[in-house]
Design a protein around this motif. Structure first.
Motif, PDB file in Angstrom:
ATOM      1  N   ALA A   1     -13.255  -5.047  -4.284  1.00  0.00           N
ATOM      2  CA  ALA A   1     -13.568  -4.046  -3.034  1.00  0.00           C
ATOM      3  C   ALA A   1     -13.649  -5.251  -1.978  1.00  0.00           C
ATOM      4  O   ALA A   1     -13.913  -6.082  -2.114  1.00  0.00           O
ATOM      5  CB  ALA A   1     -14.596  -3.619  -3.089  1.00  0.00           C
ATOM      6  N   GLY A   2     -12.471  -4.932  -1.083  1.00  0.00           N
ATOM      7  CA  GLY A   2     -12.519  -6.032  -0.056  1.00  0.00           C
ATOM      8  C   GLY A   2     -11.945  -6.930   0.102  1.00  0.00           C
ATOM      9  O   GLY A   2     -11.661  -8.224   0.990  1.00  0.00           O
ATOM     10  N   HIS A   3     -10.839  -7.547  -1.124  1.00  0.00           N
ATOM     11  CA  HIS A   3     -10.578  -8.923  -1.365  1.00  0.00           C
ATOM     12  C   HIS A   3      -9.598  -8.607  -2.076  1.00  0.00           C
ATOM     13  O   HIS A   3      -8.855  -7.858  -3.227  1.00  0.00           O
ATOM     14  CB  HIS A   3     -11.884  -9.561  -1.907  1.00  0.00           C
ATOM     15  CG  HIS A   3     -11.111 -10.983  -2.050  1.00  0.00           C
ATOM     16  ND1 HIS A   3     -11.135 -11.353  -2.899  1.00  0.00           N
ATOM     17  CD2 HIS A   3     -11.593 -12.630  -1.441  1.00  0.00           C
ATOM     18  CE1 HIS A   3     -10.875 -13.501  -2.276  1.00  0.00           C
ATOM     19  NE2 HIS A   3     -11.055 -13.154  -1.451  1.00  0.00           N
TER      20      HIS A   3
ATOM     21  N   GLN B   1      -6.192  -2.853   0.778  1.00  0.00           N
ATOM     22  CA  GLN B   1      -7.617  -3.781   0.770  1.00  0.00           C
ATOM     23  C   GLN B   1      -8.834  -3.751   0.898  1.00  0.00           C
ATOM     24  O   GLN B   1      -9.845  -4.383   0.266  1.00  0.00           O
ATOM     25  CB  GLN B   1      -7.547  -4.128   2.442  1.00  0.00           C
ATOM     26  CG  GLN B   1      -8.322  -5.466   3.287  1.00  0.00           C
ATOM     27  CD  GLN B   1      -8.146  -7.129   2.339  1.00  0.00           C
ATOM     28  OE1 GLN B   1      -7.208  -7.664   3.469  1.00  0.00           O
ATOM     29  NE2 GLN B   1      -8.517  -7.173   1.488  1.00  0.00           N
ATOM     30  N   GLN B   2      -8.954  -1.686   0.650  1.00  0.00           N
ATOM     31  CA  GLN B   2     -10.329  -1.708   1.205  1.00  0.00           C
ATOM     32  C   GLN B   2     -10.565  -1.581  -0.755  1.00  0.00           C
ATOM     33  O   GLN B   2     -11.714  -1.706  -1.187  1.00  0.00           O
ATOM     34  CB  GLN B   2     -10.053  -0.051   1.517  1.00  0.00           C
ATOM     35  CG  GLN B   2     -10.376   0.080   2.918  1.00  0.00           C
ATOM     36  CD  GLN B   2      -9.626   1.018   3.688  1.00  0.00           C
ATOM     37  OE1 GLN B   2      -9.561   2.346   2.588  1.00  0.00           O
ATOM     38  NE2 GLN B   2     -10.067   1.613   4.406  1.00  0.00           N
ATOM     39  N   ALA B   3      -9.555  -1.179  -1.396  1.00  0.00           N
ATOM     40  CA  ALA B   3      -9.853  -1.036  -3.071  1.00  0.00           C
ATOM     41  C   ALA B   3     -10.006  -2.312  -4.144  1.00  0.00           C
ATOM     42  O   ALA B   3     -10.929  -2.413  -4.540  1.00  0.00           O
ATOM     43  CB  ALA B   3      -8.650  -0.222  -3.548  1.00  0.00           C
TER      44      ALA B   3
ATOM     45  N   THR C   1       1.015  -1.391  -0.197  1.00  0.00           N
ATOM     46  CA  THR C   1       0.048  -0.157   0.201  1.00  0.00           C
ATOM     47  C   THR C   1       0.820   1.191   0.127  1.00  0.00           C
ATOM     48  O   THR C   1       0.464   1.754  -0.842  1.00  0.00           O
ATOM     49  CB  THR C   1      -0.786  -0.057   1.283  1.00  0.00           C
ATOM     50  OG1 THR C   1      -1.807  -0.659   1.063  1.00  0.00           O
ATOM     51  CG2 THR C   1      -1.509   1.712   1.944  1.00  0.00           C
TER      52      THR C   1
ATOM     53  N   THR D   1      -6.551   2.089   0.862  1.00  0.00           N
ATOM     54  CA  THR D   1      -5.765   0.615   1.090  1.00  0.00           C
ATOM     55  C   THR D   1      -5.837  -0.122   0.280  1.00  0.00           C
ATOM     56  O   THR D   1      -7.012  -0.137  -0.689  1.00  0.00           O
ATOM     57  CB  THR D   1      -5.740  -0.189   2.419  1.00  0.00           C
ATOM     58  OG1 THR D   1      -6.904   0.101   2.829  1.00  0.00           O
ATOM     59  CG2 THR D   1      -5.691   1.227   3.816  1.00  0.00           C
TER      60      THR D   1
ATOM     61  N   GLN E   1     -11.600   7.780  -2.590  1.00  0.00           N
ATOM     62  CA  GLN E   1     -12.338   7.123  -1.594  1.00  0.00           C
ATOM     63  C   GLN E   1     -10.798   6.323  -0.718  1.00  0.00           C
ATOM     64  O   GLN E   1     -11.895   6.262   0.303  1.00  0.00           O
ATOM     65  CB  GLN E   1     -13.315   6.627  -2.334  1.00  0.00           C
ATOM     66  CG  GLN E   1     -14.394   7.387  -2.751  1.00  0.00           C
ATOM     67  CD  GLN E   1     -15.566   8.159  -2.467  1.00  0.00           C
ATOM     68  OE1 GLN E   1     -15.683   8.082  -1.397  1.00  0.00           O
ATOM     69  NE2 GLN E   1     -15.254   9.487  -2.595  1.00  0.00           N
ATOM     70  N   LEU E   2     -10.432   5.980  -1.247  1.00  0.00           N
ATOM     71  CA  LEU E   2     -10.042   4.524  -0.442  1.00  0.00           C
ATOM     72  C   LEU E   2      -8.246   4.731  -0.259  1.00  0.00           C
ATOM     73  O   LEU E   2      -7.179   5.312  -1.597  1.00  0.00           O
ATOM     74  CB  LEU E   2     -10.227   3.386  -0.912  1.00  0.00           C
ATOM     75  CG  LEU E   2     -12.233   2.960  -1.053  1.00  0.00           C
ATOM     76  CD1 LEU E   2     -12.157   1.579  -1.722  1.00  0.00           C
ATOM     77  CD2 LEU E   2     -12.109   2.736  -0.089  1.00  0.00           C
TER      78      LEU E   2
ATOM     79  N   GLY F   1     -12.428   0.172  -6.039  1.00  0.00           N
ATOM     80  CA  GLY F   1     -13.328   0.343  -4.655  1.00  0.00           C
ATOM     81  C   GLY F   1     -14.568  -0.286  -5.129  1.00  0.00           C
ATOM     82  O   GLY F   1     -15.526  -0.138  -4.467  1.00  0.00           O
TER      83      GLY F   1
ATOM     84  N   THR G   1      -9.342   5.475  -6.676  1.00  0.00           N
ATOM     85  CA  THR G   1      -9.959   4.918  -6.635  1.00  0.00           C
ATOM     86  C   THR G   1     -11.373   6.341  -6.759  1.00  0.00           C
ATOM     87  O   THR G   1     -12.004   5.830  -5.617  1.00  0.00           O
ATOM     88  CB  THR G   1     -10.334   4.349  -4.939  1.00  0.00           C
ATOM     89  OG1 THR G   1      -9.367   5.775  -4.241  1.00  0.00           O
ATOM     90  CG2 THR G   1      -9.684   3.588  -4.408  1.00  0.00           C
TER      91      THR G   1
END
Length: 285
Positions: free
Chosen positions: A270-272, A185-187, A165, A183, A180-181, A245, A177
């Motif tokens: 997103a998140g993965h 992980q978030q994106a 990151t 990290t 908005q994001l 994201g 993103t």
């Protein structure tokens, strides 16, 4: 299940899995007359392999004076990333835990509802939420018909995720993103490695996508993970796709100028995170 999203993703990837329909068909083999007949609608397989901390993460932790975290007893899930990406309740096909020797075995994995790929990942605090592709229909045009053995699953400690990151940087993450994001992980991300026929990382490789509008999202981490560029892989062979994201994006990925590298199924959500290895031919070295 968001069936419309799934159907749209299948159409986008253009994957023909007509051979995966109901009914029986033989396992592939040198002599098809000797192949066993299997009922794909009811077939269940066992997935066996090893889960280990990604080597680059082990090196990073060693440089920080830390040992790699133990994976013994850590929960492990078998899932289809595409279904995870559309929040499908049936995305998980099985679950187990990592053994003391880092091995794992998950039985009774039904193949009927696998569409593009099968992945496995650890789910434990201290690790990024990421799964490794262990079976890809890009190679066979069909679902698994036999047990998946010798599967290699890579775990990504959060310390490694955080280093990536930082290497991408706040400015790039905000741009990719929509501000908005901050990290990976978030994106959402895809972390890949390009290797040769002997499994050794390939330096100077450039990844290609079948969707040109997404090509600017590909980055190549430096060997020390301190920065990223967009010229080609370092000595680690690593590449990174940074997602927006937003909604699931699906695409095919390969290596520029290297026809021996088969197009592979991939996607970002997103998140993965998704982890995969690009190798020449259709058999992992």
């Amino acid at each position: 299940m968001k069936s419309s999203c799934l159907l749209a993703s299948f159409a986008l990837l253009g994957l023909n899995l007509a051979a995966c329909g109901s009914g029986s068909m033989p396992d592939p083999g040198a002599n098809t007359e000797d192949a066993q007949i299997v009922d794909l609608d009811n077939l269940q397989i066992t997935v066996r392999g090893r889960a280990e901390v990604l080597p680059e993460a082990v090196r990073l932790l060693a440089e920080q004076g830390q040992p790699p975290p133990s994976l013994a007893g850590v929960p492990l899930v078998i899932e289809e990333p595409l279904r995870v990406g559309v929040n499908d309740a049936s995305a998980t096909f099985g679950a187990g835990s990592v053994e003391e020797d880092n091995g794992f075995s998950v039985s009774d994995v039904a193949v009927k509802d696998i569409h593009l790929s099968l992945a496995a990942g650890v789910e434990q605090e201290g690790f990024a939420r990421a799964s490794t592709i262990i079976f890809d229909t890009a190679f066979t045009g069909s679902r698994p018909r036999t047990d998946v053995i010798d599967a290699q699953v890579w775990a990504l400690p959060m310390a490694f995720h955080n280093a990536l990151t930082r290497a991408v940087g706040d400015e790039n993450l905000r741009t990719l993103t929509g501000g908005q994001l901050l990290t990976l992980q978030q994106a959402g991300f895809v972390l890949g490695r390009v290797v040769d026929a002997h499994g050794q990382p390939v330096a100077g490789a450039r990844v290609r996508l079948d969707r040109d509008e997404l090509a600017h999202r590909i980055y190549y981490p430096s060997e020390d993970l301190s920065q990223v560029g967009q010229e080609g892989t370092s000595a680690t062979g690593l590449f990174l796709y940074v997602h927006s994201g937003g909604d699931l994006e699906t695409f095919h990925v390969s290596v520029q100028g290297r026809d021996e590298y088969v197009w592979r199924n991939a996607g970002a959500m997103a998140g993965h995170g998704l982890v995969l290895t690009l190798f020449p031919g259709t058999r992992a070295p």
